[in-house]
Write an enzyme that holds these catalytic residues in place. Structure first.
Site, mmCIF file in Angstrom:
data_model
loop_
_atom_site.group_PDB
_atom_site.id
_atom_site.type_symbol
_atom_site.label_atom_id
_atom_site.label_comp_id
_atom_site.label_asym_id
_atom_site.label_seq_id
_atom_site.Cartn_x
_atom_site.Cartn_y
_atom_site.Cartn_z
ATOM 1 N N GLU A 222 0.846 -1.186 0.000
ATOM 2 C CA GLU A 222 0.000 0.000 0.000
ATOM 3 C C GLU A 222 0.886 1.242 0.000
ATOM 4 O O GLU A 222 1.960 1.256 0.606
ATOM 5 C CB GLU A 222 -0.924 -0.005 1.213
ATOM 6 C CG GLU A 222 -1.874 -1.177 1.181
ATOM 7 C CD GLU A 222 -2.848 -1.227 2.336
ATOM 8 O OE1 GLU A 222 -3.948 -1.757 2.131
ATOM 9 O OE2 GLU A 222 -2.511 -0.755 3.430
ATOM 10 N N ASP B 286 -4.500 -7.965 6.496
ATOM 11 C CA ASP B 286 -5.499 -8.928 6.039
ATOM 12 C C ASP B 286 -4.979 -10.354 5.975
ATOM 13 O O ASP B 286 -5.732 -11.297 6.189
ATOM 14 C CB ASP B 286 -6.016 -8.536 4.655
ATOM 15 C CG ASP B 286 -6.957 -7.349 4.712
ATOM 16 O OD1 ASP B 286 -8.017 -7.485 5.347
ATOM 17 O OD2 ASP B 286 -6.641 -6.298 4.154
#
Length: 396
Positions: free
Chosen positions: A149, A165
């Site tokens: 990210e 996640d």
């Protein structure tokens, strides 16, 4: 989508990427071009074709879309209900032992990479549907993939590795500064990939059930424990004993939260009454209240530990979330506890996060959403970035 994709929120523009907003100065605006090079090195040792995707929100307009290898932005077309297939945004990645360089635009988004198969992205009327492999019917369930990210804006580049996640295909990220120095994070220790899965398999209490494999025996990933609870792989009561002990302790003592490192006089005081923990400020006024959390709230840093982007509840909540995940709330009534030597010491803790941090070369990771409390996150930043890096690391 991740419930909260890392760190703070990049003002109101970010899509949840998790970068602490630092403001935008005229010098930074002049220094950061519209795109910067992103070099991807494949040191995985695997022979699979790699596919790369650069998706996110264009910060100048707020549009969602994808970038091609030249850094050109392409907005997503309108989706449907049921979801329709998104355009093929894949870029052929480097072969094992090779590198390639793309252009990275001013995005708040993700760079996905997959091995052997292209990822499936869908579009609804509300926008992009990203992979959610905690759902057994997700079309990407049996694909080996991962993502980083990042935010690139007028104030520079923030790029991180993430296990919020899942823990999957190993990789590291880096950024080159104007003076030529390179900062890296995300590398595992030698043997750390197999070491993590071996350790998780050996952890009693259902933690081994977080591991997902393919029918051919390939280990694909370990789900984060919040997703494990949602999927029925991990007991919803896995943190209850610790939660009960915390609630009991602070019925008769005070939890002091100092959420801002640069504001030592900003303090909040927590005491449990009934099923809630009330926080007061230095004047004695109640500023926010938390219901007794459950494991899912703790692992996801949401629901009963929701953290709005404000200056009171959010900072207190992120501190509580970190304390519960790291199991430091009983051993230290002054939070946040920033010394990692005391983390995960209780028998009841976030063992997923504990085992990830134990295998990181620099000890840093985003193993849960507020792992940046105390600066234990796997994030690199530069205000005048010359180049970004993603290294696909060996599976050993």
């Amino acid at each position: 989508m991740t419930r909260r994709t890392l760190a703070a929120v990049l003002a109101a523009l970010a899509i949840g990427l998790g970068i602490t907003w630092t403001g935008t100065g005229s010098q930074a605006r002049a220094a950061v071009p519209s795109t910067i090079p992103l070099t991807i090195s494949n040191n995985s040792g695997r022979g699979d074709q790699v596919y790369v995707y650069n998706i996110g929100t264009l910060l100048t307009t707020g549009q969602q879309g994808w970038a091609d290898a030249n850094g050109t932005f392409h907005p997503w077309p309108a989706g449907g209900n049921p979801p329709t297939n998104a355009p093929d945004a894949s870029i052929a990645g480097p072969a094992n032992g090779q590198t390639m360089t793309l252009r990275m635009p001013k995005f708040s988004g993700r760079v996905y990479f997959s091995y052997g198969q292209k990822l499936v992205f869908k579009l609804t009327t509300g926008g992009l549907v990203q992979p959610a492999v905690q759902n057994p019917s997700d079309p990407n369930r049996n694909i080996l993939f991962n993502w980083t990210e990042y935010t690139l804006n007028d104030s520079g580049l923030w790029i991180n590795s993430t296990q919020v996640d899942m823990f999957s295909a190993p990789y590291a990220v880096g950024v080159k500064a104007a003076n030529g120095t390179v900062k890296n994070t995300g590398h595992l220790k030698p043997g750390g990939y197999n070491g993590f899965f071996s350790a998780l398999r050996g952890q009693p209490g259902g933690w081994a059930n977080l591991i997902q494999t393919r029918s051919d025996g390939t280990v694909l990933r370990a789900l984060a424990p919040g997703h494990g609870i949602a999927a029925g792989a991990l007991p919803a009561s896995v943190m209850d004993d610790y939660i009960n002990r915390v609630w009991q302790k602070y019925r008769t003592s005070t939890l002091t939260v100092t959420p801002f490192g640069d504001q030592p006089n900003t303090k909040y005081y927590g005491r449990v009454s009934g099923n809630v923990m009330n926080f007061t400020n230095t004047s004695g006024a109640v500023v926010t209240t938390f219901q007794k959390p459950d494991a899912d709230s703790i692992f996801g840093c949401y629901k009963r530990l929701d953290a709005p982007n404000d200056l009171v509840r959010g900072p207190i909540s992120r501190t509580l979330c970190a304390g519960f995940n790291r199991s430091t709330l009983l051993t230290n009534p002054n939070q946040p506890d920033t010394s990692s030597s005391a983390f995960y010491a209780d028998v009841v803790t976030n063992h997923y996060a504990r085992k990830i941090h134990a295998q990181m070369a620099d000890g840093k990771a985003y193993a849960f959403a507020f792992d940046d409390v105390g600066n234990h996150e796997s994030l690199v930043h530069d205000g005048n970035p010359q180049q970004a890096y993603i290294t696909l690391d060996p599976f050993n």
